[in-house]
Motif scaffolding. Structure first.
Motif, mmCIF file in Angstrom:
data_model
loop_
_atom_site.group_PDB
_atom_site.id
_atom_site.type_symbol
_atom_site.label_atom_id
_atom_site.label_comp_id
_atom_site.label_asym_id
_atom_site.label_seq_id
_atom_site.Cartn_x
_atom_site.Cartn_y
_atom_site.Cartn_z
ATOM 1 N N SER A 260 0.744 -1.075 0.076
ATOM 2 C CA SER A 260 0.031 -0.052 -0.053
ATOM 3 C C SER A 260 0.921 1.307 -0.058
ATOM 4 C CB SER A 260 -1.023 0.014 1.272
ATOM 5 O OG SER A 260 -0.349 -0.286 2.527
ATOM 6 N N ASP B 80 -7.977 10.679 -2.017
ATOM 7 C CA ASP B 80 -8.097 9.939 -3.235
ATOM 8 C C ASP B 80 -8.096 8.501 -2.671
ATOM 9 O OD1 ASP B 80 -8.383 12.457 -4.313
ATOM 10 O OD2 ASP B 80 -6.145 12.250 -5.234
ATOM 11 N N ASN B 81 -7.442 7.924 -1.794
ATOM 12 C CA ASN B 81 -7.511 6.411 -1.514
ATOM 13 C C ASN B 81 -7.986 6.183 -0.072
ATOM 14 O OD1 ASN B 81 -6.766 3.788 -1.556
ATOM 15 N ND2 ASN B 81 -4.658 3.878 -2.268
ATOM 16 N N ASP C 153 -9.248 3.727 1.267
ATOM 17 C CA ASP C 153 -8.969 2.245 1.813
ATOM 18 C C ASP C 153 -7.268 1.998 1.959
ATOM 19 O OD1 ASP C 153 -11.548 1.712 1.990
ATOM 20 O OD2 ASP C 153 -11.549 1.131 -0.335
ATOM 21 N N LEU C 154 -6.350 3.037 1.665
ATOM 22 C CA LEU C 154 -4.996 3.041 1.868
ATOM 23 C C LEU C 154 -4.592 2.268 3.171
ATOM 24 C CD1 LEU C 154 -2.439 3.677 0.453
ATOM 25 C CD2 LEU C 154 -2.212 5.668 1.738
ATOM 26 N N ASN D 274 -2.956 9.633 5.415
ATOM 27 C CA ASN D 274 -3.314 8.679 4.378
ATOM 28 C C ASN D 274 -3.379 9.570 3.021
ATOM 29 O OD1 ASN D 274 -5.109 6.047 4.131
ATOM 30 N ND2 ASN D 274 -6.422 7.792 2.911
ATOM 31 N N GLY E 156 -0.796 9.521 0.690
ATOM 32 C CA GLY E 156 -0.299 8.336 0.225
ATOM 33 C C GLY E 156 0.516 7.414 1.350
#
Ligand SMILES: [Zn+2]
Length: 334
Positions: free
Chosen positions: A93, A260-261, A263-264, A298, A301
């Motif tokens: 991830s 944007d992510n 579920d990271l 998060n 990234g």
């Protein structure tokens, strides 16, 4: 039979740990035994007792092998925590750092508080994957998180072989030294400007913020407080593989989901929650929160989560150490 084979894996892992910190160059490490190939990673068992490891070594080692130095300390599982831990299946991830990386200094100052107190960080291990642990963001009000950080520092000072060769920990025991000075009262939650440092980050920040049933000060803008600005810069510069923020006492692991992510950070929360026994996988819904630290981490990234201890007066050391051991193995596999 599975128990003995998987326990042998543990033995191999532990025997490898003896050489941690000697060098960051894996080429110079002693050759390790090959792991059996017919056991999926998801079935690796972790966290045996010392007694189990010792007994299995006697049963499986050949007389000509060099004796393994078994760690003299393994925390006893608390009754509510499963003694056998299955790792969730691994999904990368976060982009792994380069093979070699210059370690941070063993201790360093990365900023100062609103009232001018030093913000200090400590590094343990020399591996390329850096795991950042942040205690005391709510300071005196949640002072057991500071106690936990200090216990971990002592642990890794005395037992550096508990850190895998691939891993470094960056420990920030107290992000909010101003609030710590005020003690274990609700005012001890805020920094010297009266701001809640877990409402002052740049993803999902709002002009009004809540704690419990009342309002708290989120600052006039994201990162307008010296503590959050300094830590955000440190995170961006060091690019840790994971960042964990410790709180008390909502009893759970809550992944950052902003950006944007969303579920990271879910896998990170799962590994930590499963190994520690804290509930995981749900949203924090006791009251509305905005502009939190894991949310922003998060969003840039990097997997991140809040770890909420289950009590407000206990460091809960054993279960958190066990979770960090599982987390090391998971991240080292990247
Ligand atoms: Zn908190």
């Amino acid at each position: 039979m599975l128990r003995y084979v998987t326990s042998f894996i543990i033995l191999v892992i532990l025997s490898g740990c003896q050489f941690t910190n000697v060098t960051n160059d894996e080429q110079s490490l002693p050759t390790r035994a090959q792991l059996p190939t017919d056991i999926p990673t998801s079935e690796l068992l972790l966290s045996p007792t010392v007694e189990e490891v010792t007994a299995i070594f006697i049963a499986t080692a050949s007389p000509t092998e060099t004796p393994v130095i078994v760690r003299t300390h393994t925390p006893a599982p608390s009754p509510t925590v499963p003694a056998v831990i299955l790792l969730p299946s691994y999904t990368p991830s976060h982009t792994p750092p380069a093979i070699t990386r210059t370690p941070l200094p063993s201790s360093f100052r990365f900023g100062q508080s609103a009232e001018g107190r030093e913000l200090l960080a400590y590094r343990y291990g020399t591996g390329r994957h850096w795991i950042m642990l942040v205690g005391g963001i709510h300071a005196g009000f949640e002072s057991n998180t500071i106690s936990l950080m200090e216990r971990l520092r002592l642990e890794w000072q005395n037992r550096s072989n508990e850190i895998l060769p691939e891993i470094s920990f960056i420990v920030i025991p107290r992000l909010n030294p101003d609030g710590e000075q005020r003690g274990r009262i609700v005012e001890g939650r805020f920094n010297g400007n009266g701001v809640d440092l877990n409402r002052n980050w740049g993803c999902g920040w709002e002009e009004t913020a809540e704690f419990g049933n009342g309002p708290v000060n989120p600052g006039l803008a994201p990162f307008d407080q010296p503590e959050t600005a300094a830590l955000a810069s440190l995170i961006q510069e060091t690019q840790p593989s994971a960042v964990l923020f410790y709180h008390a006492a909502a009893d759970g692991v809550f992944a950052g989901t902003c950006g944007d992510n969303p579920d990271l950070s879910a896998n990170l929360a799962e590994v930590y929650g499963f190994a520690s026994g804290y509930p995981y996988g749900g949203e924090f819904d006791a009251y509305k929160v905005s502009g939190t630290a894991p949310a922003w981490v998060n969003s840039i990234g990097i997997p991140s989560a809040d770890i909420e201890l289950s009590s407000d007066d206990n460091a809960e050391f054993d279960r958190n150490l066990r979770a960090l051991q599982a987390l090391q193995r998971w991240i080292a596999a990247q």
